[in-house]
Design a protein around this motif. Sequence first.
Motif, PDB file in Angstrom:
ATOM      1  N   ASP A 100      10.483  11.492   6.805  1.00  0.00           N
ATOM      2  CA  ASP A 100       9.684  11.756   8.013  1.00  0.00           C
ATOM      3  C   ASP A 100       8.543  12.736   7.740  1.00  0.00           C
ATOM      4  OD1 ASP A 100      11.152  10.003   9.504  1.00  0.00           O
ATOM      5  OD2 ASP A 100      12.372  11.535  10.492  1.00  0.00           O
ATOM      6  N   MET A 101       8.790  13.694   6.843  1.00  0.00           N
ATOM      7  CA  MET A 101       7.714  14.648   6.514  1.00  0.00           C
ATOM      8  C   MET A 101       6.579  13.927   5.797  1.00  0.00           C
ATOM      9  SD  MET A 101       9.962  17.902   5.258  1.00  0.00           S
ATOM     10  CE  MET A 101      11.668  17.984   5.807  1.00  0.00           C
ATOM     11  N   HIS A 102       6.948  12.996   4.927  1.00  0.00           N
ATOM     12  CA  HIS A 102       5.901  12.236   4.231  1.00  0.00           C
ATOM     13  C   HIS A 102       5.133  11.352   5.214  1.00  0.00           C
ATOM     14  CE1 HIS A 102       6.710  13.576   0.210  1.00  0.00           C
ATOM     15  NE2 HIS A 102       8.008  13.341   0.350  1.00  0.00           N
ATOM     16  N   ARG A 103       5.846  10.751   6.170  1.00  0.00           N
ATOM     17  CA  ARG A 103       5.134   9.950   7.169  1.00  0.00           C
ATOM     18  C   ARG A 103       4.143  10.828   7.929  1.00  0.00           C
ATOM     19  NH1 ARG A 103       7.313   7.646  11.224  1.00  0.00           N
ATOM     20  NH2 ARG A 103       9.253   8.825  11.443  1.00  0.00           N
ATOM     21  N   ALA A 158       4.979  11.068  18.548  1.00  0.00           N
ATOM     22  CA  ALA A 158       5.027   9.595  18.606  1.00  0.00           C
ATOM     23  C   ALA A 158       5.262   9.019  17.202  1.00  0.00           C
ATOM     24  CB  ALA A 158       3.735   9.050  19.209  1.00  0.00           C
ATOM     25  N   VAL A 159       4.645   9.636  16.196  1.00  0.00           N
ATOM     26  CA  VAL A 159       4.849   9.175  14.813  1.00  0.00           C
ATOM     27  C   VAL A 159       6.309   9.373  14.410  1.00  0.00           C
ATOM     28  CG1 VAL A 159       4.312   9.704  12.387  1.00  0.00           C
ATOM     29  CG2 VAL A 159       2.463   9.537  14.074  1.00  0.00           C
ATOM     30  N   LEU A 160       6.860  10.532  14.735  1.00  0.00           N
ATOM     31  CA  LEU A 160       8.245  10.816  14.336  1.00  0.00           C
ATOM     32  C   LEU A 160       9.224   9.918  15.096  1.00  0.00           C
ATOM     33  CD1 LEU A 160       7.904  14.670  14.029  1.00  0.00           C
ATOM     34  CD2 LEU A 160       8.179  13.039  12.160  1.00  0.00           C
ATOM     35  N   ASP A 161       8.871   9.580  16.329  1.00  0.00           N
ATOM     36  CA  ASP A 161       9.760   8.728  17.143  1.00  0.00           C
ATOM     37  C   ASP A 161       9.776   7.275  16.680  1.00  0.00           C
ATOM     38  OD1 ASP A 161      10.516  10.828  18.677  1.00  0.00           O
ATOM     39  OD2 ASP A 161       9.252  10.351  20.406  1.00  0.00           O
ATOM     40  N   ASP A 162       8.747   6.877  15.952  1.00  0.00           N
ATOM     41  CA  ASP A 162       8.652   5.481  15.504  1.00  0.00           C
ATOM     42  C   ASP A 162       8.878   5.438  13.992  1.00  0.00           C
ATOM     43  OD1 ASP A 162       7.964   2.972  14.660  1.00  0.00           O
ATOM     44  OD2 ASP A 162       5.869   3.080  15.300  1.00  0.00           O
ATOM     45  N   PRO A 163      10.081   5.075  13.557  1.00  0.00           N
ATOM     46  CA  PRO A 163      10.404   5.168  12.121  1.00  0.00           C
ATOM     47  C   PRO A 163       9.560   4.248  11.230  1.00  0.00           C
ATOM     48  CG  PRO A 163      12.207   4.125  13.351  1.00  0.00           C
ATOM     49  CD  PRO A 163      11.214   4.609  14.364  1.00  0.00           C
ATOM     50  N   THR A 164       8.817   3.314  11.845  1.00  0.00           N
ATOM     51  CA  THR A 164       7.975   2.443  11.017  1.00  0.00           C
ATOM     52  C   THR A 164       6.585   3.034  10.797  1.00  0.00           C
ATOM     53  OG1 THR A 164       7.023   1.180  12.872  1.00  0.00           O
ATOM     54  CG2 THR A 164       9.151   0.414  12.005  1.00  0.00           C
ATOM     55  N   ASP A 168       5.039   2.323   5.488  1.00  0.00           N
ATOM     56  CA  ASP A 168       4.458   1.538   4.394  1.00  0.00           C
ATOM     57  C   ASP A 168       3.563   2.395   3.506  1.00  0.00           C
ATOM     58  OD1 ASP A 168       5.749  -0.673   5.313  1.00  0.00           O
ATOM     59  OD2 ASP A 168       3.986  -1.592   6.251  1.00  0.00           O
ATOM     60  N   ALA A 169       2.864   3.336   4.131  1.00  0.00           N
ATOM     61  CA  ALA A 169       1.962   4.193   3.356  1.00  0.00           C
ATOM     62  C   ALA A 169       2.762   5.077   2.392  1.00  0.00           C
ATOM     63  CB  ALA A 169       1.121   5.050   4.297  1.00  0.00           C
ATOM     64  N   VAL A 170       3.919   5.560   2.853  1.00  0.00           N
ATOM     65  CA  VAL A 170       4.782   6.371   1.978  1.00  0.00           C
ATOM     66  C   VAL A 170       5.283   5.505   0.822  1.00  0.00           C
ATOM     67  CG1 VAL A 170       6.926   7.704   1.828  1.00  0.00           C
ATOM     68  CG2 VAL A 170       5.461   7.896   3.869  1.00  0.00           C
ATOM     69  N   ARG A 171       5.760   4.312   1.132  1.00  0.00           N
ATOM     70  CA  ARG A 171       6.275   3.414   0.084  1.00  0.00           C
ATOM     71  C   ARG A 171       5.174   3.035  -0.906  1.00  0.00           C
ATOM     72  NH1 ARG A 171      10.903   5.174   0.739  1.00  0.00           N
ATOM     73  NH2 ARG A 171      12.155   4.405   2.476  1.00  0.00           N
ATOM     74  N   ALA A 172       3.959   2.832  -0.391  1.00  0.00           N
ATOM     75  CA  ALA A 172       2.846   2.471  -1.281  1.00  0.00           C
ATOM     76  C   ALA A 172       2.560   3.606  -2.267  1.00  0.00           C
ATOM     77  CB  ALA A 172       1.601   2.134  -0.465  1.00  0.00           C
ATOM     78  N   ASP A 173       2.594   4.853  -1.779  1.00  0.00           N
ATOM     79  CA  ASP A 173       2.400   5.997  -2.686  1.00  0.00           C
ATOM     80  C   ASP A 173       3.481   6.009  -3.757  1.00  0.00           C
ATOM     81  OD1 ASP A 173       0.215   6.935  -1.327  1.00  0.00           O
ATOM     82  OD2 ASP A 173       1.169   8.764  -0.571  1.00  0.00           O
ATOM     83  N   GLU A 174       4.703   5.727  -3.348  1.00  0.00           N
ATOM     84  CA  GLU A 174       5.816   5.795  -4.305  1.00  0.00           C
ATOM     85  C   GLU A 174       5.703   4.682  -5.353  1.00  0.00           C
ATOM     86  OE1 GLU A 174       8.929   8.296  -1.542  1.00  0.00           O
ATOM     87  OE2 GLU A 174       9.139   6.110  -1.532  1.00  0.00           O
ATOM     88  N   ARG A 175       5.268   3.509  -4.910  1.00  0.00           N
ATOM     89  CA  ARG A 175       5.034   2.425  -5.884  1.00  0.00           C
ATOM     90  C   ARG A 175       3.929   2.821  -6.859  1.00  0.00           C
ATOM     91  NH1 ARG A 175       5.387  -1.026  -1.656  1.00  0.00           N
ATOM     92  NH2 ARG A 175       3.126  -1.104  -1.477  1.00  0.00           N
ATOM     93  N   GLU A 176       2.875   3.434  -6.336  1.00  0.00           N
ATOM     94  CA  GLU A 176       1.767   3.827  -7.201  1.00  0.00           C
ATOM     95  C   GLU A 176       2.207   4.880  -8.222  1.00  0.00           C
ATOM     96  OE1 GLU A 176      -2.727   3.247  -5.982  1.00  0.00           O
ATOM     97  OE2 GLU A 176      -1.788   4.917  -4.927  1.00  0.00           O
ATOM     98  N   ALA A 177       3.048   5.792  -7.782  1.00  0.00           N
ATOM     99  CA  ALA A 177       3.556   6.804  -8.718  1.00  0.00           C
ATOM    100  C   ALA A 177       4.267   6.112  -9.873  1.00  0.00           C
ATOM    101  CB  ALA A 177       4.499   7.763  -7.995  1.00  0.00           C
ATOM    102  N   ALA A 178       5.091   5.133  -9.550  1.00  0.00           N
ATOM    103  CA  ALA A 178       5.818   4.415 -10.604  1.00  0.00           C
ATOM    104  C   ALA A 178       4.836   3.686 -11.520  1.00  0.00           C
ATOM    105  CB  ALA A 178       6.805   3.433  -9.972  1.00  0.00           C
ATOM    106  N   GLU A 179       3.808   3.061 -10.915  1.00  0.00           N
ATOM    107  CA  GLU A 179       2.820   2.332 -11.729  1.00  0.00           C
ATOM    108  C   GLU A 179       2.050   3.276 -12.651  1.00  0.00           C
ATOM    109  OE1 GLU A 179       2.115  -0.984  -8.232  1.00  0.00           O
ATOM    110  OE2 GLU A 179       0.416   0.264  -8.851  1.00  0.00           O
TER     111      GLU A 179
ATOM    112  N   HIS B  30      -6.236  -6.750  -3.404  1.00  0.00           N
ATOM    113  CA  HIS B  30      -5.744  -5.364  -3.436  1.00  0.00           C
ATOM    114  C   HIS B  30      -6.431  -4.505  -2.377  1.00  0.00           C
ATOM    115  CE1 HIS B  30      -4.004  -6.683  -7.177  1.00  0.00           C
ATOM    116  NE2 HIS B  30      -5.194  -7.064  -7.582  1.00  0.00           N
ATOM    117  N   ARG B  31      -6.871  -5.153  -1.278  1.00  0.00           N
ATOM    118  CA  ARG B  31      -7.665  -4.422  -0.271  1.00  0.00           C
ATOM    119  C   ARG B  31      -6.926  -3.205   0.288  1.00  0.00           C
ATOM    120  NH1 ARG B  31      -6.304  -9.285   1.609  1.00  0.00           N
ATOM    121  NH2 ARG B  31      -4.764  -9.348   3.278  1.00  0.00           N
ATOM    122  N   ASP B  32      -5.585  -3.273   0.353  1.00  0.00           N
ATOM    123  CA  ASP B  32      -4.847  -2.133   0.912  1.00  0.00           C
ATOM    124  C   ASP B  32      -4.905  -0.913   0.001  1.00  0.00           C
ATOM    125  OD1 ASP B  32      -4.250  -3.669   3.068  1.00  0.00           O
ATOM    126  OD2 ASP B  32      -2.244  -4.239   2.362  1.00  0.00           O
ATOM    127  N   ALA B  33      -5.259  -1.123  -1.245  1.00  0.00           N
ATOM    128  CA  ALA B  33      -5.359   0.000  -2.182  1.00  0.00           C
ATOM    129  C   ALA B  33      -6.798   0.494  -2.309  1.00  0.00           C
ATOM    130  CB  ALA B  33      -4.822  -0.425  -3.553  1.00  0.00           C
TER     131      ALA B  33
END
Lengths: 245, 245
Positions: A100-103, A158-164, A168-179, B30-33
Amino acid sequence: MRVEIWSDIACPWCYVGKARFEKALAAFPHRDAVEVVHRSFELDPDRPRGDTAAVIPMLAQKYGMTEDQARDAERRLGDNAAAEGLTYRTEGRDHGNTFDMHRLLHFAAERGGGKAQDELIGLLYRANFAEERSVFDDAERLVALAAEAGLDPAAARAVLDDPTAYADAVRADEREAAELGANGVPFFVLDRKYGVSGAQPAEVFTQALEQAWGARPPLTVIGESASGSADGEACGPDGCEVPRA
Amino acid sequence: MRVEIWSDIACPWCYVGKARFEKALAAFPHRDAVEVVHRSFELDPDRPRGDTAAVIPMLAQKYGMTEDQARDAERRLGDNAAAEGLTYRTEGRDHGNTFDMHRLLHFAAERGGGKAQDELIGLLYRANFAEERSVFDDAERLVALAAEAGLDPAAARAVLDDPTAYADAVRADEREAAELGANGVPFFVLDRKYGVSGAQPAEVFTQALEQAWGARPPLTVIGESASGSADGEACGPDGCEVPRA
């Protein structure tokens, strides 16, 4: 020039590393041309929301130490933090899910820009490492920190109340870190060209800033130039290209 | 990947070029990136605030044409705009100082992030090229457009009331444009590595996006890695580096 910093709020070396990086940045002659962006990385992504545990027993179990040894390790971390002018509570901190902090940090960047994001991550670190009260599983506390960073508290709630939201932005950062090959944090990336792994001494960040600055490539021009071609229609101080009949 | 676009609100090819770039971006896998940042460039920085003039006579004088020829040139520009789905008023537009709009675009980026900035520049283009009412020397109109982009109107008004607010940021963008070799706008810079000058066809932007994407360099690591050195103190999924005694 742009510096992206992957980190987690629960990561003490990220807290220390940010201060070391900022020391280098403050002395960097081109600091006004450096943009800092914070990226998400969860050290413990599988820890469920609500599963908050005391740090000392967690460390003892994870490293097979006694709790006294874990306390000593925390004290040495505290010494590293103190050397950077940071307050670090070595006793009584807890540890939990940081999604939630990352969101909220993504919300801060989108709604308040880089300054608000940088301020919010600083407040989250302070709350987690320097203050008595837990920052985990306490949405109202996160809302108050967001407001302190200049963000609209109702929008933050409102952001914290909506878990979605921003998930995606948090997950995208995490994928990029791995890449990018980051296995741990803090992980600093300069102009997507140079990487610095870990809370290195300020001198290493200075070297990285200088190296990345010196390596800014000359531009390769794609397509035709604006100097009169109908394909590269442009305006300049002497006027605009006039479209052909 | 990051695309910086230098442009001026008074530049019709910037209005058209933005749409052509966006067509390429919408089809880019890759527009989202891809992050888009708008940078300031004034075509006519010496034109004083308040010196607003009708476009047709200005064009006629600048290019040594009759006003009818200037009208024809505007109509052909309008055809280019229409081909991108944009409304373009060929008669009755005016032309003036754009410095305050650029200051407001910096405010938008800092206080509302990239989305607010992109929305505001779109609204400024629409106001200047598609609508009846002048966008020059009308602070209340700029405040209303900022509010439409989701920004706080009182804060936007405060920026417009203080001529020094974000002035340095505008000047810094203009210096950078000169350093990068841009003599006209629109000027697109991808990852500070590739440049596209002018309102090129969408295919050129597609090529530039693909080339820049393919050329993302592998990271050069500076300093020691996080794999166990005390200098590169870090945390990973298996825990944090324990500070040595």
